[in-house]
Design a protein around this motif. Structure first.
Motif, PDB file in Angstrom:
ATOM      1  N   ARG A  71      15.816 -15.041   1.992  1.00 52.09           N
ATOM      2  CA  ARG A  71      15.012 -14.335   0.989  1.00 52.09           C
ATOM      3  C   ARG A  71      13.957 -13.451   1.657  1.00 52.09           C
ATOM      4  O   ARG A  71      13.768 -12.289   1.283  1.00 52.09           O
ATOM      5  N   LEU A  72      13.287 -13.986   2.680  1.00 57.07           N
ATOM      6  CA  LEU A  72      12.245 -13.225   3.360  1.00 57.07           C
ATOM      7  C   LEU A  72      12.830 -12.055   4.145  1.00 57.07           C
ATOM      8  O   LEU A  72      12.225 -10.990   4.217  1.00 57.07           O
ATOM      9  N   ALA A  73      14.011 -12.248   4.741  1.00 55.27           N
ATOM     10  CA  ALA A  73      14.662 -11.161   5.479  1.00 55.27           C
ATOM     11  C   ALA A  73      15.009 -10.012   4.539  1.00 55.27           C
ATOM     12  O   ALA A  73      14.845  -8.830   4.895  1.00 55.27           O
ATOM     13  N   GLU A  74      15.475 -10.343   3.341  1.00 51.81           N
ATOM     14  CA  GLU A  74      15.779  -9.297   2.357  1.00 51.81           C
ATOM     15  C   GLU A  74      14.508  -8.524   1.991  1.00 51.81           C
ATOM     16  O   GLU A  74      14.531  -7.291   1.894  1.00 51.81           O
ATOM     17  N   LEU A  75      13.415  -9.240   1.787  1.00 51.20           N
ATOM     18  CA  LEU A  75      12.156  -8.576   1.458  1.00 51.20           C
ATOM     19  C   LEU A  75      11.660  -7.727   2.628  1.00 51.20           C
ATOM     20  O   LEU A  75      11.164  -6.616   2.431  1.00 51.20           O
ATOM     21  N   ALA A  76      11.807  -8.245   3.858  1.00 44.71           N
ATOM     22  CA  ALA A  76      11.386  -7.485   5.048  1.00 44.71           C
ATOM     23  C   ALA A  76      12.192  -6.204   5.174  1.00 44.71           C
ATOM     24  O   ALA A  76      11.651  -5.150   5.517  1.00 44.71           O
ATOM     25  N   ASP A  77      13.488  -6.279   4.893  1.00 45.18           N
ATOM     26  CA  ASP A  77      14.334  -5.074   4.927  1.00 45.18           C
ATOM     27  C   ASP A  77      13.862  -4.044   3.911  1.00 45.18           C
ATOM     28  O   ASP A  77      13.859  -2.845   4.193  1.00 45.18           O
ATOM     29  N   GLN A  78      13.459  -4.511   2.731  1.00 43.27           N
ATOM     30  CA  GLN A  78      12.941  -3.595   1.712  1.00 43.27           C
ATOM     31  C   GLN A  78      11.674  -2.905   2.214  1.00 43.27           C
ATOM     32  O   GLN A  78      11.484  -1.714   1.997  1.00 43.27           O
ATOM     33  N   CYS A  79      10.822  -3.689   2.883  1.00 44.67           N
ATOM     34  CA  CYS A  79       9.559  -3.134   3.391  1.00 44.67           C
ATOM     35  C   CYS A  79       9.806  -2.110   4.487  1.00 44.67           C
ATOM     36  O   CYS A  79       9.095  -1.116   4.588  1.00 44.67           O
ATOM     37  N   ILE A 140       5.226  -5.842   6.214  1.00 44.24           N
ATOM     38  CA  ILE A 140       4.324  -5.365   5.155  1.00 44.24           C
ATOM     39  C   ILE A 140       3.127  -4.656   5.777  1.00 44.24           C
ATOM     40  O   ILE A 140       2.755  -3.554   5.350  1.00 44.24           O
ATOM     41  N   LEU A 141       2.520  -5.272   6.783  1.00 42.92           N
ATOM     42  CA  LEU A 141       1.354  -4.669   7.428  1.00 42.92           C
ATOM     43  C   LEU A 141       1.716  -3.342   8.091  1.00 42.92           C
ATOM     44  O   LEU A 141       0.948  -2.377   8.022  1.00 42.92           O
ATOM     45  N   THR A 142       2.883  -3.285   8.718  1.00 41.17           N
ATOM     46  CA  THR A 142       3.342  -2.038   9.327  1.00 41.17           C
ATOM     47  C   THR A 142       3.528  -0.967   8.253  1.00 41.17           C
ATOM     48  O   THR A 142       3.114   0.189   8.425  1.00 41.17           O
ATOM     49  N   GLY A 143       4.140  -1.365   7.133  1.00 41.43           N
ATOM     50  CA  GLY A 143       4.340  -0.440   6.014  1.00 41.43           C
ATOM     51  C   GLY A 143       3.036   0.079   5.455  1.00 41.43           C
ATOM     52  O   GLY A 143       2.967   1.200   4.940  1.00 41.43           O
ATOM     53  N   LEU A 144       1.983  -0.715   5.555  1.00 40.30           N
ATOM     54  CA  LEU A 144       0.658  -0.297   5.097  1.00 40.30           C
ATOM     55  C   LEU A 144      -0.069   0.563   6.134  1.00 40.30           C
ATOM     56  O   LEU A 144      -1.154   1.073   5.872  1.00 40.30           O
TER      57      LEU A 144
END
Length: 191
Positions: A71-79, A140-144
């Motif tokens: 689940r977290l890998a999928e979210l990380a891919d989205q980010c 997430i932090l990188t995306g920000l």
């Protein structure tokens, strides 16, 4: 005719039952008889599939870790595929935190992590899960646009877990977790 579940299906039913029991009554509530009742299987099936309580807890933690990591890998891919603003980051954290109410599915991991603190044989599985949380936080932090996101990710994960534990213990609303991160993130970003 009564359908007899396959061995892998029975193991999964046992693991699911263990996670529900842990979430409801803690690890002390995990007994073979209760597992059998909860999983709707014979008592002998529990010991057939899992010789020891340690094996049962370890497999339950590993199952949770595998599902959570996926689940977290999928979210990380989205980010990774998008630029994230603070509102998007807050929404992602709320999604990871699991919504507005704690149920047995949200409580069981805390019990398993505590058990990993007592039983070093479970620590590798717990480490894998925290690594997945750290990776997502870094994305997430990188995306920000936060500088040094990799280094700060563990701190953010610790904050989230601390807020989740506080939420669990006090019944405080999920919004407090998001608010805590929104207060912290602009300072990390330099805004």
């Amino acid at each position: 005719m009564i359908r007899v579940p396959k061995a892998s299906e029975t193991r999964q039913r046992i693991i699911d039952a263990v996670l529900r029991i842990i979430g409801q009554d803690g690890i002390a509530g995990v007994t073979n008889r209760r597992i059998a009742t909860e999983a709707a299987i014979s008592l002998g099936s529990v010991t057939y599939h899992f010789e020891t309580q340690h094996e049962l807890l370890r497999e339950s933690l590993l199952h949770f870790v595998a599902e959570e990591t996926r689940r977290l890998a999928e979210l990380a891919d989205q980010c990774q595929a998008q630029v994230i603003d603070l509102d998007g980051a807050a929404a992602m954290v709320a999604q990871v935190a699991g919504g507005t109410e704690f149920d047995s599915r949200h409580i069981a991991p805390f019990e398993l992590y505590i058990q990993a603190g007592r039983d070093e044989r479970l620590r590798a599985a717990a480490t894998d899960c925290f690594d997945a949380y750290d990776q997502l936080a870094a994305q997430i932090l990188t995306g920000l646009g936060v500088p040094d996101a990799e280094r700060l990710a563990r701190t953010c994960v610790a904050l989230v877990f601390g807020q989740q534990l506080r939420r669990l213990a006090t019944g405080s609303p999920a919004e407090e977790l998001v608010d805590a991160l929104l207060v912290l993130l602009p300072g990390l970003h330099g805004d």
